[in-house]
Design a protein around this motif. Structure first.
Motif, PDB file in Angstrom:
ATOM      1  N   ARG A 160       0.026  13.828   6.358  1.00 33.57           N
ATOM      2  CA  ARG A 160       0.223  12.501   5.779  1.00 33.57           C
ATOM      3  C   ARG A 160      -0.649  12.323   4.532  1.00 33.57           C
ATOM      4  O   ARG A 160      -0.213  11.782   3.514  1.00 33.57           O
ATOM      5  N   ALA A 161      -1.890  12.798   4.602  1.00 40.05           N
ATOM      6  CA  ALA A 161      -2.788  12.706   3.445  1.00 40.05           C
ATOM      7  C   ALA A 161      -2.275  13.555   2.294  1.00 40.05           C
ATOM      8  O   ALA A 161      -2.355  13.155   1.121  1.00 40.05           O
ATOM      9  N   TYR A 162      -1.744  14.734   2.602  1.00 36.94           N
ATOM     10  CA  TYR A 162      -1.200  15.584   1.546  1.00 36.94           C
ATOM     11  C   TYR A 162       0.051  14.964   0.911  1.00 36.94           C
ATOM     12  O   TYR A 162       0.316  15.200  -0.270  1.00 36.94           O
ATOM     13  N   ARG A 163       0.795  14.198   1.653  1.00 36.57           N
ATOM     14  CA  ARG A 163       1.950  13.524   1.040  1.00 36.57           C
ATOM     15  C   ARG A 163       1.479  12.495   0.004  1.00 36.57           C
ATOM     16  O   ARG A 163       2.096  12.352  -1.054  1.00 36.57           O
ATOM     17  N   TYR A 164       0.389  11.806   0.300  1.00 33.58           N
ATOM     18  CA  TYR A 164      -0.184  10.910  -0.709  1.00 33.58           C
ATOM     19  C   TYR A 164      -0.670  11.721  -1.908  1.00 33.58           C
ATOM     20  O   TYR A 164      -0.454  11.346  -3.073  1.00 33.58           O
ATOM     21  N   HIS A 165      -1.348  12.816  -1.631  1.00 34.85           N
ATOM     22  CA  HIS A 165      -1.849  13.704  -2.674  1.00 34.85           C
ATOM     23  C   HIS A 165      -0.711  14.138  -3.597  1.00 34.85           C
ATOM     24  O   HIS A 165      -0.848  14.114  -4.831  1.00 34.85           O
ATOM     25  N   ARG A 166       0.427  14.508  -3.025  1.00 41.72           N
ATOM     26  CA  ARG A 166       1.568  14.933  -3.836  1.00 41.72           C
ATOM     27  C   ARG A 166       2.079  13.784  -4.710  1.00 41.72           C
ATOM     28  O   ARG A 166       2.388  13.988  -5.894  1.00 41.72           O
ATOM     29  N   ARG A 167       2.162  12.575  -4.139  1.00 39.09           N
ATOM     30  CA  ARG A 167       2.617  11.430  -4.941  1.00 39.09           C
ATOM     31  C   ARG A 167       1.666  11.177  -6.114  1.00 39.09           C
ATOM     32  O   ARG A 167       2.106  10.851  -7.218  1.00 39.09           O
ATOM     33  N   MET A 168       0.363  11.322  -5.870  1.00 35.73           N
ATOM     34  CA  MET A 168      -0.588  11.118  -6.959  1.00 35.73           C
ATOM     35  C   MET A 168      -0.416  12.185  -8.045  1.00 35.73           C
ATOM     36  O   MET A 168      -0.463  11.868  -9.243  1.00 35.73           O
ATOM     37  N   LEU A 169      -0.205  13.437  -7.658  1.00 38.97           N
ATOM     38  CA  LEU A 169       0.017  14.474  -8.660  1.00 38.97           C
ATOM     39  C   LEU A 169       1.298  14.212  -9.451  1.00 38.97           C
ATOM     40  O   LEU A 169       1.338  14.426 -10.676  1.00 38.97           O
ATOM     41  N   GLN A 170       2.348  13.770  -8.764  1.00 39.37           N
ATOM     42  CA  GLN A 170       3.585  13.445  -9.475  1.00 39.37           C
ATOM     43  C   GLN A 170       3.352  12.341 -10.500  1.00 39.37           C
ATOM     44  O   GLN A 170       3.884  12.382 -11.617  1.00 39.37           O
ATOM     45  N   TYR A 171       2.537  11.369 -10.125  1.00 34.87           N
ATOM     46  CA  TYR A 171       2.197  10.285 -11.044  1.00 34.87           C
ATOM     47  C   TYR A 171       1.369  10.814 -12.223  1.00 34.87           C
ATOM     48  O   TYR A 171       1.649  10.500 -13.384  1.00 34.87           O
ATOM     49  N   LEU A 172       0.348  11.623 -11.947  1.00 34.45           N
ATOM     50  CA  LEU A 172      -0.525  12.122 -13.004  1.00 34.45           C
ATOM     51  C   LEU A 172       0.219  13.010 -13.996  1.00 34.45           C
ATOM     52  O   LEU A 172      -0.126  13.047 -15.182  1.00 34.45           O
ATOM     53  N   GLN A 173       1.237  13.734 -13.527  1.00 29.82           N
ATOM     54  CA  GLN A 173       1.976  14.616 -14.427  1.00 29.82           C
ATOM     55  C   GLN A 173       3.137  13.916 -15.133  1.00 29.82           C
ATOM     56  O   GLN A 173       3.773  14.497 -16.008  1.00 29.82           O
ATOM     57  N   LEU A 200      -2.861   0.795  -3.739  1.00 29.70           N
ATOM     58  CA  LEU A 200      -2.037  -0.332  -4.187  1.00 29.70           C
ATOM     59  C   LEU A 200      -1.475  -0.088  -5.583  1.00 29.70           C
ATOM     60  O   LEU A 200      -0.286  -0.344  -5.851  1.00 29.70           O
ATOM     61  N   GLN A 201      -2.289   0.408  -6.483  1.00 27.64           N
ATOM     62  CA  GLN A 201      -1.853   0.613  -7.863  1.00 27.64           C
ATOM     63  C   GLN A 201      -0.843   1.757  -7.967  1.00 27.64           C
ATOM     64  O   GLN A 201       0.118   1.672  -8.736  1.00 27.64           O
ATOM     65  N   LEU A 202      -1.067   2.814  -7.202  1.00 31.25           N
ATOM     66  CA  LEU A 202      -0.103   3.921  -7.237  1.00 31.25           C
ATOM     67  C   LEU A 202       1.266   3.454  -6.773  1.00 31.25           C
ATOM     68  O   LEU A 202       2.291   3.736  -7.407  1.00 31.25           O
ATOM     69  N   PHE A 250       0.810  -1.217   0.000  1.00 29.38           N
ATOM     70  CA  PHE A 250       0.000   0.000   0.000  1.00 29.38           C
ATOM     71  C   PHE A 250       0.845   1.269   0.000  1.00 29.38           C
ATOM     72  O   PHE A 250       0.291   2.371   0.052  1.00 29.38           O
ATOM     73  N   GLY A 251       2.141   1.150  -0.041  1.00 31.43           N
ATOM     74  CA  GLY A 251       2.970   2.342  -0.044  1.00 31.43           C
ATOM     75  C   GLY A 251       3.556   2.634   1.311  1.00 31.43           C
ATOM     76  O   GLY A 251       3.290   1.935   2.298  1.00 31.43           O
ATOM     77  N   PRO A 252       4.358   3.706   1.396  1.00 30.10           N
ATOM     78  CA  PRO A 252       5.118   3.961   2.618  1.00 30.10           C
ATOM     79  C   PRO A 252       4.267   4.255   3.840  1.00 30.10           C
ATOM     80  O   PRO A 252       4.732   4.096   4.966  1.00 30.10           O
ATOM     81  N   GLU A 253       3.013   4.680   3.647  1.00 27.36           N
ATOM     82  CA  GLU A 253       2.184   5.056   4.801  1.00 27.36           C
ATOM     83  C   GLU A 253       0.819   4.378   4.804  1.00 27.36           C
ATOM     84  O   GLU A 253       0.042   4.560   5.733  1.00 27.36           O
ATOM     85  N   GLY A 254       0.511   3.615   3.759  1.00 28.71           N
ATOM     86  CA  GLY A 254      -0.792   2.962   3.673  1.00 28.71           C
ATOM     87  C   GLY A 254      -0.872   1.721   4.537  1.00 28.71           C
ATOM     88  O   GLY A 254       0.126   1.287   5.099  1.00 28.71           O
ATOM     89  N   PRO A 255      -2.066   1.131   4.659  1.00 29.69           N
ATOM     90  CA  PRO A 255      -3.344   1.509   4.040  1.00 29.69           C
ATOM     91  C   PRO A 255      -4.191   2.491   4.850  1.00 29.69           C
ATOM     92  O   PRO A 255      -5.409   2.525   4.700  1.00 29.69           O
TER      93      PRO A 255
END
Length: 410
Positions: A222-235, A87-89, A44-49
């Motif tokens: 912590r939630a914003y760190r996930y948000h940032r990873r998702m933006l990095q992925y989307l861009q 999981l997919q990210l 689930f990543g460094p801080e999930g689930p």
């Protein structure tokens, strides 16, 4: 009197059938295991689930949301979808670590309250091709990554459009209250919903204890760190010159937002808070009617009167206390924006130091002509229907209105 829409006959029939079946509990451990099985992924990543957040949300859904049988099915799908995204990210990042090498510099973040013009402002800024906004289809279905070459033809656009038509059928009249579209910009709460730290949940469900946990105990950084990873992925395969983001929920968590995006440039929209509460009391019962039994508009008004007051007080405190440098935020009055949207966007661009081109101005003019506020019938609401005392509410938000010079509307 605020009318709560009655579900369509087909929805009532489906609830009757589902009500005859065993009701599956929303159990965090079972949901996590099921998501791993469904995706074939484990990490689930460094801080999930984000089990604490999931547990708070599941407990509130079970005990307070008054879910219909269909609402329970839909809630379960939401939670499993969020876990699958985690999981997919992480799987994509593990296989392509260069995703995290892409930077995010000086994002523009719209932080006004709901019903203050944030959505139309976000839509107008998305017309500038230099701006990168997260859009509905790619947030709903982000895997595989969106690519520049197929940005306008991706099959997921049509897929999400079909899903939105189903949502509209479950919430009759919602298009009069809130525009939805697969290619429209999406709010940040739809991304942080993946980690169960999101105002998205307590807009569409009645969740008093989860809301209290969200505002008082949740780890938003912590939630914003996930948000940032998702933006990095989307861009990763479709970049822009800058991200343009939006969510009213940021007002409750400005310190955490700036901890993760320290160079963000904020745009705060302002409107008479009593109009905000009146509008939400009219809109949210319609949205909740897809999931819950008989939502109470006046209860929604009481709930969101408190929520709004706490957010507005936080925004004042952030200015007085120095959490936000005055040079980092642009204030936009709803009345000015509605009177002259082109002029106010031009003024915003001057503050941002971005060229306001003739092509962009023409695109705004064309978009406004094609999408008037009355396009789907308009949204009419009256504060008198909320059951709240206007004088008491006006006193409650007086400090905010005085600090930001926000006029009262009739």
């Amino acid at each position: 009197m605020i009318a709560v829409p009655r579900p369509l006959p087909a929805v009532r029939a489906l609830n009757a059938v589902l009500g005859l079946l065993p009701q599956r509990p929303l159990a965090p451990a079972e949901l996590i295991a099921r998501a791993r099985t469904d995706t074939g992924l484990d990490d689930f990543g460094p801080e999930g689930p984000y089990e604490e957040a999931l547990a708070a949300l599941c407990r509130s859904l079970e005990e307070e949301a008054a879910l219909t049988p269909l609402g329970r099915v839909l809630a379960r799908r939401m939670l499993l979808g969020a876990l699958a995204h985690q999981l997919q990210l992480q799987d994509w990042i593990a296989r392509h670590p260069d995703i995290l090498a892409t930077g995010i510099t000086r994002p523009v973040v719209i932080v006004g309250m709901p019903r203050t013009g944030t959505s139309i402002l976000h839509e107008l800024l998305a017309l500038d091709p230099s701006n990168r906004c997260p859009v509905s289809w790619e947030v709903a279905h982000p895997f595989p990554p969106p690519e520049t070459a197929t940005r306008g033809s991706d099959a997921r656009i049509a897929r999400h459009a079909r899903e939105l038509r189903i949502s509209e059928a479950l919430m009759p009249g919602v298009q009069n209250l809130h525009r939805m579209g697969s290619t429209l910009p999406q709010e940040c709460v739809a991304i942080t919903a993946d980690v169960f730290v999101s105002m998205q949940y307590n807009t569409v469900f009645r969740l008093p204890s989860y809301t209290k946990w969200l505002l008082q105990e949740a780890d938003h950084e912590r939630a914003y760190r996930y948000h940032r990873r998702m933006l990095q992925y989307l861009q990763w395969r479709h970049r822009g010159e800058r991200w343009v983001l939006k969510s009213p929920a940021h007002l409750w968590t400005l310190e955490s937002l700036l901890a993760v995006y320290p160079d963000a440039r904020l745009v705060q929209t302002h409107r008479d808070p009593l109009r905000i509460v009146s509008s939400l009391a009219s809109m949210l019962p319609t949205m909740r009617s897809a999931y819950a039994r008989t939502p109470d508009p006046q209860e929604v008004a009481r709930e969101w009167s408190g929520n709004c007051a706490s957010a507005l007080d936080a925004s004042v405190a952030s200015r007085r206390g120095g959490t936000i440098d005055p040079s980092q935020v642009f204030d936009l009055q709803f009345r000015d924006f509605m009177r002259d949207p082109v002029g106010e966007v031009r003024r915003l661009y001057a503050w941002l130091g971005i060229a306001f081109t003739a092509d962009f101005e023409a695109a705004i003019q064309r978009y406004l002509a094609e999408n008037p506020a009355s396009k789907h019938g308009g949204h009419r609401h009256a504060f008198a229907d909320t059951g709240l005392d206007a004088a008491a509410e006006r006193c409650r938000v007086a400090d905010y209105q005085a600090f930001f010079n926000v006029a009262s509307e009739s």
